[in-house]
Every structure is written in structure tokens, then in C-alpha cells.
Design an enzyme around this catalytic site. Structure first.
Site, PDB file in Angstrom:
ATOM      1  N   TYR A 104      76.867   2.367  67.238  1.00 21.31           N
ATOM      2  CA  TYR A 104      76.783   2.759  65.830  1.00 21.31           C
ATOM      3  C   TYR A 104      76.056   4.086  65.685  1.00 21.31           C
ATOM      4  O   TYR A 104      76.517   4.991  64.969  1.00 21.31           O
ATOM      5  CB  TYR A 104      76.075   1.682  65.012  1.00 21.31           C
ATOM      6  CG  TYR A 104      75.785   2.120  63.595  1.00 21.31           C
ATOM      7  CD1 TYR A 104      76.819   2.245  62.667  1.00 21.31           C
ATOM      8  CD2 TYR A 104      74.494   2.430  63.187  1.00 21.31           C
ATOM      9  CE1 TYR A 104      76.570   2.667  61.370  1.00 21.31           C
ATOM     10  CE2 TYR A 104      74.236   2.849  61.892  1.00 21.31           C
ATOM     11  CZ  TYR A 104      75.276   2.969  60.991  1.00 21.31           C
ATOM     12  OH  TYR A 104      75.022   3.401  59.720  1.00 21.31           O
TER      13      TYR A 104
ATOM     14  N   LYS B 209      77.389   7.860  64.194  1.00 20.44           N
ATOM     15  CA  LYS B 209      76.790   8.643  63.109  1.00 20.44           C
ATOM     16  C   LYS B 209      76.441  10.055  63.590  1.00 20.44           C
ATOM     17  O   LYS B 209      76.652  11.039  62.876  1.00 20.44           O
ATOM     18  CB  LYS B 209      75.545   7.950  62.570  1.00 20.44           C
ATOM     19  CG  LYS B 209      75.775   6.546  62.041  1.00 20.44           C
ATOM     20  CD  LYS B 209      76.918   6.451  61.047  1.00 20.44           C
ATOM     21  CE  LYS B 209      76.620   7.089  59.703  1.00 20.44           C
ATOM     22  NZ  LYS B 209      77.687   6.816  58.711  1.00 20.44           N
TER      23      LYS B 209
END
Length: 347
Positions: A157, A161
Site C-alpha cells: 500500500y 502511494k
């Protein structure tokens, strides 16, 4: 927040999502016309509630279908638009395969930007995350907008980003003068929800209120009220000062046990049992051998999140709400929506 009704709508991507729905609500309240994207207009769960956010302004809301990985849908969605709030982003709890997150995050962001450039959009405000700033920078006294997470310290994750935001900035540098961008990097967002959609904070608070976690790991979170995050997007859209700028949004640092204590103080008297046991590091490291979700947190155990939010205060005028109240508001919204059983009701 005041505005004049615009002839061109503001595009909000992923309109049914947590922060995006708050952006839609605040934009409508401010007098803007809004075009929101959803994956499918045939899903009432992700469509109907949006028209109820500001009932008297529902005619100022238009919903269209778009998919992060289908460039042609963004060309259509951005036609006639001056500003875009690109909030849509994939999220899967735990530490999933990188291709499940990184490809749609990066390609989706670039698809939106390419379409925006093609259609003459003035500015795109992009939702990033403190995850693109903090990971691997744990020894710093405080992280700020100049910092970037170190990928070797990131899970899937966090990498998604970092790479999506870096791709956005690379795109902007290639097209300076043709389109403006700003990025918003919030911590863990808390506060009321309009619909139960999943997501990190929703899962954390729900699991605590339903006593579904056996104990509390020593994890630190930079909490921020989702309403402040939505406001920051709009302020960044409206202000030329934000052109080419990043903003960190954190209203306060809370350990997992702090979050549990806030929820216990508010909800225990109503029949909710909130866990109290704090897990030690050795136990969590052992459990990580068998659980991908637990494995994803091992690197950050015991590391305090220290974030400099002064730029968002000075340039965007954010007057941060109390994360404690945001947690309470979030819990009650879950109960009111039926996402958590209302234990006040007589059996």
C-alpha cells in the site's frame, strides 16, 4: 467557505468513497456544481446516498461511470471541467500483491492527469497519503513535505502511494505551465461516514467496537478528521498558493491504545466492550508468520508518528478538529447506519 456557483462542474473521482463523499458534500454546500465518478451507476449503495448529502442541492450533482484503468472513461469525465479532485485510489487491507495496488494507483493517476491535460483542466488536486512521507523516516524528529518514504521500508500500500504521487509530480514537471497540481497527504482519516464502504479506519474502529481484536499492538497513527481533509482539498483547489505544493494533514498522533480508550470512554456505557490488552512485540512478530495483515505492521511497531502540519495551517487555513471527537462521531455514524448493532435498543 463561500463560492459563486460555477458554470463548469468540479470533478470528484471515486465520489462514493470516504473522503470523496465529504468533498462532494462540502462542494455542494459551497455552491459548486459537482460531477462525481463511480465504478457503476447500477450500484445503489454507491450512488443513492450521494444525492441525499445536500438534498436541496441534489440537482447540482451529476454522477458518471469511470474506471481507473480505462483511459477513455476519463477523457469523457473531464470534458468541460476546470478542476479535478482526484481522490479515487485502490485499497486492500493487509499486504496484498503489489500488482493489485501499484498498477491501478499509478496508471489511474496518470490516466486522470492525461485526460485533464487533454481537456484543458486548470488544476488537479490529488489525494496521496502520509504513507508516502513517513515510512523509513522514523528516526527524524518530525517529517514534513520535503520527505519521501523509503520504499525498502514500505509494504504494498505504501509503495502504491509513493509511486502514484511521484508519477504525478513527474507528469507535472513535464507539462509545467499547461496544468497545475497539488497533493494532499493525510494520516489515518476518522470522522463520520455516510455509507459503510470499508477502508482502514472503518475496519479499525469497527473491530475495536465489536471486540474483534484480541489485543492492541503498539502502533502509532497520525489521525485527522475526514472533514478537515475534504476542506483541504477544496482550499488547495481554490488557492493559487497551492500550485505545485504538497500538504501533510495530521491533527494528532494517537497510539492504538489511545484510540481504544477514546472509544471505551464513549461507548462502553452503551454496552460495547472495547479491548484493553496490549500485545508485546515478540507475540506480534510470531503471529506475523501466519497472518499477512499482522506481518504488514511489524516494521512500524513502537515507532511514533511525528508530522509537521504547519504548512497546511498556514497556507490552507486548516483549523484542525479534535481527533477524539472525530473518533466518537465515526462510532456513532456506524451505529446510526446499522454497520454496528445498536446495543441501546431493547431486545
Amino acid at each position: 467557505m463561500e463560492s459563486t456557483v460555477q458554470s463548469a462542474p468540479i470533478l470528484v473521482t471515486g465520489a462514493s468513497g470516504y473522503v470523496a463523499s465529504h468533498c462532494v458534500k462540502q462542494l455542494l454546500e459551497a455552491g459548486y456544481r459537482v460531477r462525481g465518478t463511480v465504478r457503476s451507476l447500477k450500484n445503489p449503495k454507491k450512488v443513492d446516498f450521494l444525492y441525499k448529502l445536500v438534498p436541496e442541492k441534489k440537482d447540482n450533482l451529476e454522477l458518471v461511470e469511470a474506471d481507473l484503468l480505462l483511459p477513455e472513461t476519463w477523457v469523457e469525465a473531464t470534458k468541460g471541467v476546470e478542476y479535478v479532485l482526484h481522490v479515487a485510489s485502490p485499497f486492500i487491507m493487509g499486504n496484498p500483491r503489489e500488482d493489485l495496488l501499484i498498477k491501478p494507483a499509478v496508471e489511474g493517476t496518470l490516466n486522470v492527469l492525461e485526460a485533464a491535460l487533454k481537456n484543458g483542466v486548470k488544476k488537479v488536486v490529488i489525494t496521496s497519503s502520509v504513507a508516502s512521507v513517513w515510512y523509513g523516516n522514523w528516526d527524524k524528529k518530525m517529517v514534513n513535505e520535503d520527505d519521501w518514504s523509503i520504499e525498502s521500508a514500505c509494504g504494498s500500500y505504501e509503495k502504491s502511494k509513493v509511486r502514484a504521487e511521484r508519477a504525478a509530480w513527474d507528469f507535472w514537471r513535464k507539462h509545467v505551465g499547461k496544468i497545475e497540481i497539488a497533493t494532499i497527504c493525510p494520516g489515518l482519516m476518522v470522522g463520520p461516514v455516510f455509507a459503510m464502504m470499508g477502508g482502514a479506519s472503518e475496519e479499525i474502529v469497527t473491530d475495536l467496537m465489536l471486540n474483534r481484536v484480541p489485543g492492541l499492538p503498539k502502533l502509532a497513527f497520525g489521525l485527522v478528521d475526514v472533514r478537515d481533509v475534504a476542506l483541504a482539498h477544496i482550499k488547495a483547489m481554490e488557492s493559487p498558493t497551492s500550485n505545485g505544493q504538497r500538504y501533510l494533514l495530521v491533527g494528532g498522533t494517537y497510539w492504538f491504545i489511545d484510540i481504544a480508550n477514546v472509544l471505551r470512554e464513549e461507548f462502553e456505557k452503551h454496552g460495547y466492550k472495547i479491548p484493553k490488552t496490549v500485545f508485546n512485540r515478540c507475540l506480534i512478530k510470531f503471529a506475523a508468520n501466519f497472518d499477512k495483515k499482522i506481518k504488514s505492521i511489524v516494521n512500524v511497531l513502537g515507532k511514533e508518528m511525528r508530522v509537521d502540519n504547519s504548512k497546511s495551517i498556514k497556507e490552507l487555513g486548516i483549523n484542525y478538529r479534535d481527533p477524539k471527537q472525530a473518533l466518537i462521531d465515526m462510532g456513532w455514524s456506524f451505529i446510526n447506519l446499522g454497520g454496528i448493532p445498536d446495543k441501546r435498543k431493547k431486545k
